[in-house]
Write a protein that holds these residues in place. Structure first.
Motif, PDB file in Angstrom:
ATOM      1  N   GLU A  49       0.819  -1.210   0.000  1.00 38.46           N
ATOM      2  CA  GLU A  49       0.000   0.000   0.000  1.00 38.46           C
ATOM      3  C   GLU A  49       0.854   1.262   0.000  1.00 38.46           C
ATOM      4  O   GLU A  49       0.496   2.270   0.602  1.00 38.46           O
ATOM      5  CB  GLU A  49      -0.974   0.014   1.176  1.00 38.46           C
ATOM      6  CG  GLU A  49      -1.986  -1.112   1.156  1.00 38.46           C
ATOM      7  CD  GLU A  49      -2.970  -1.039   2.303  1.00 38.46           C
ATOM      8  OE1 GLU A  49      -2.851  -0.094   3.112  1.00 38.46           O
ATOM      9  OE2 GLU A  49      -3.855  -1.897   2.381  1.00 38.46           O
ATOM     10  N   LYS A 125      -6.265   1.663   6.022  1.00 31.61           N
ATOM     11  CA  LYS A 125      -6.342   3.118   6.006  1.00 31.61           C
ATOM     12  C   LYS A 125      -7.752   3.568   5.655  1.00 31.61           C
ATOM     13  O   LYS A 125      -8.482   2.875   4.952  1.00 31.61           O
ATOM     14  CB  LYS A 125      -5.354   3.682   4.986  1.00 31.61           C
ATOM     15  CG  LYS A 125      -3.912   3.268   5.228  1.00 31.61           C
ATOM     16  CD  LYS A 125      -3.408   3.809   6.544  1.00 31.61           C
ATOM     17  CE  LYS A 125      -1.922   3.553   6.724  1.00 31.61           C
ATOM     18  NZ  LYS A 125      -1.579   2.133   6.761  1.00 31.61           N
ATOM     19  N   PRO A 126      -8.151   4.733   6.146  1.00 30.53           N
ATOM     20  CA  PRO A 126      -9.479   5.249   5.784  1.00 30.53           C
ATOM     21  C   PRO A 126      -9.562   5.600   4.301  1.00 30.53           C
ATOM     22  O   PRO A 126      -8.555   5.651   3.592  1.00 30.53           O
ATOM     23  CB  PRO A 126      -9.621   6.498   6.673  1.00 30.53           C
ATOM     24  CG  PRO A 126      -8.227   6.882   7.054  1.00 30.53           C
ATOM     25  CD  PRO A 126      -7.458   5.601   7.101  1.00 30.53           C
ATOM     26  N   GLY A 128     -10.189   8.398   2.713  1.00 30.13           N
ATOM     27  CA  GLY A 128      -9.569   9.633   2.251  1.00 30.13           C
ATOM     28  C   GLY A 128      -8.075   9.735   2.532  1.00 30.13           C
ATOM     29  O   GLY A 128      -7.490  10.811   2.365  1.00 30.13           O
ATOM     30  N   TYR A 129      -7.435   8.630   2.945  1.00 34.54           N
ATOM     31  CA  TYR A 129      -6.013   8.682   3.301  1.00 34.54           C
ATOM     32  C   TYR A 129      -5.157   8.717   2.036  1.00 34.54           C
ATOM     33  O   TYR A 129      -5.438   8.035   1.061  1.00 34.54           O
ATOM     34  CB  TYR A 129      -5.649   7.459   4.140  1.00 34.54           C
ATOM     35  CG  TYR A 129      -4.190   7.390   4.513  1.00 34.54           C
ATOM     36  CD1 TYR A 129      -3.694   8.144   5.564  1.00 34.54           C
ATOM     37  CD2 TYR A 129      -3.313   6.579   3.805  1.00 34.54           C
ATOM     38  CE1 TYR A 129      -2.358   8.086   5.904  1.00 34.54           C
ATOM     39  CE2 TYR A 129      -1.974   6.511   4.138  1.00 34.54           C
ATOM     40  CZ  TYR A 129      -1.501   7.264   5.187  1.00 34.54           C
ATOM     41  OH  TYR A 129      -0.175   7.212   5.525  1.00 34.54           O
ATOM     42  N   SER A 130      -4.111   9.530   2.079  1.00 38.93           N
ATOM     43  CA  SER A 130      -3.181   9.630   0.951  1.00 38.93           C
ATOM     44  C   SER A 130      -1.766   9.545   1.494  1.00 38.93           C
ATOM     45  O   SER A 130      -1.325  10.445   2.227  1.00 38.93           O
ATOM     46  CB  SER A 130      -3.384  10.959   0.202  1.00 38.93           C
ATOM     47  OG  SER A 130      -2.393  11.121  -0.783  1.00 38.93           O
ATOM     48  N   ASN A 131      -1.075   8.456   1.157  1.00 39.54           N
ATOM     49  CA  ASN A 131       0.310   8.353   1.630  1.00 39.54           C
ATOM     50  C   ASN A 131       1.221   9.355   0.924  1.00 39.54           C
ATOM     51  O   ASN A 131       2.277   9.719   1.441  1.00 39.54           O
ATOM     52  CB  ASN A 131       0.840   6.930   1.444  1.00 39.54           C
ATOM     53  CG  ASN A 131       0.758   6.463   0.014  1.00 39.54           C
ATOM     54  OD1 ASN A 131       0.460   7.235  -0.888  1.00 39.54           O
ATOM     55  ND2 ASN A 131       1.015   5.193  -0.191  1.00 39.54           N
ATOM     56  N   GLU A 134       1.038  12.443   3.124  1.00 39.36           N
ATOM     57  CA  GLU A 134       1.793  12.224   4.359  1.00 39.36           C
ATOM     58  C   GLU A 134       3.299  12.256   4.093  1.00 39.36           C
ATOM     59  O   GLU A 134       4.065  12.848   4.868  1.00 39.36           O
ATOM     60  CB  GLU A 134       1.402  10.876   4.976  1.00 39.36           C
ATOM     61  CG  GLU A 134      -0.022  10.828   5.494  1.00 39.36           C
ATOM     62  CD  GLU A 134      -0.239  11.778   6.667  1.00 39.36           C
ATOM     63  OE1 GLU A 134       0.727  11.997   7.431  1.00 39.36           O
ATOM     64  OE2 GLU A 134      -1.345  12.306   6.806  1.00 39.36           O
ATOM     65  N   ARG A 137       4.376  15.823   3.496  1.00 35.26           N
ATOM     66  CA  ARG A 137       4.403  16.593   4.742  1.00 35.26           C
ATOM     67  C   ARG A 137       5.672  16.320   5.536  1.00 35.26           C
ATOM     68  O   ARG A 137       6.287  17.239   6.096  1.00 35.26           O
ATOM     69  CB  ARG A 137       3.165  16.249   5.580  1.00 35.26           C
ATOM     70  CG  ARG A 137       2.973  17.146   6.802  1.00 35.26           C
ATOM     71  CD  ARG A 137       1.691  16.825   7.536  1.00 35.26           C
ATOM     72  NE  ARG A 137       0.523  17.125   6.715  1.00 35.26           N
ATOM     73  CZ  ARG A 137      -0.279  16.207   6.181  1.00 35.26           C
ATOM     74  NH1 ARG A 137      -0.044  14.917   6.383  1.00 35.26           N
ATOM     75  NH2 ARG A 137      -1.314  16.565   5.465  1.00 35.26           N
TER      76      ARG A 137
END
Length: 200
Positions: A49, A125-126, A128-131, A134, A137
């Motif tokens: 993932e 992961k939910p 709307g999660y975007s690795n 992250e 960031r």
């Protein structure tokens, strides 16, 4: 489970292509094996993932770095015969490093008493999660300076590759830009006056 089967299958192909990188005699074949290794690594990242890492492996490494590496190999005109002659000289050192790596992998795989315990499985992961978000960031906040240092190192590598391709070689024709700019018309063109000839 299908994920485990795919992981071991692509992992085996990855090991085979990695061995092909270091055993192939032709540098171009080494590059193609490395492309296959990157593609299999991208599939393994997808199974974990980590979509951003998978896309980065394909776009950056396969699409850009490997193409640049192939151009450098072709333009440097490497003497493959000479490289093969020096291969046996470094074989003992390579075998020693390979044994050390195999021993470390054995410690990670077989030794259970390292104090780490069983790691829990990753939670899903939910929606709307975007690795990618992250990773961006972290990359531009906590790891900004290492990111800039890596960019400078890559820039130096690019400049070094271009410098190596522009080195003087026997039979190579090099342009002298300053001499071309300083050319004057009277030095290159001569006007000759001739008497007109009447046809017979």
């Amino acid at each position: 489970m299908i994920v485990n089967v795919l992981f071991y299958a692509f992992g085996a192909i990855l090991i085979a292509t990695a061995l092909g990188v270091i055993t192939a005699r032709n540098p171009v074949h080494c590059a193609l094996f490395l492309v296959a290794a990157f593609l299999n690594s991208a599939v393994i990242c997808l199974l974990l993932e980590a979509e951003f890492l998978a896309v980065t492996l394909i776009v950056v490494y396969v699409g850009a770095v490997m193409v640049l590496w192939l151009f450098v190999v072709m333009m440097l005109d490497i003497d493959v015969t000479r490289l093969r002659q020096g291969f046996t000289r470094y074989a003992p050192l390579g075998a020693l490093i390979a044994l050390i790596v195999v021993a470390q992998i054995g410690l990670v795989v077989w030794v259970r008493n390292l104090g780490l315990g069983d790691l829990p499985l990753a939670e899903p992961k939910p929606a709307g999660y975007s690795n990618t978000a992250e990773l961006g960031r972290l990359l531009y906040t906590q790891y900004l300076y290492p990111f800039e240092v890596a960019a400078v190192i890559l820039l130096v590598a690019i400049v070094a590759a271009i410098t190596l391709t522009l080195r003087q070689r026997p039979g190579q024709k090099v342009q002298d830009i300053s001499a071309q700019v300083a050319v004057r018309a009277k030095d290159r063109v001569r006007i000759v006056k001739m008497d007109a000839e009447t046809p017979q």
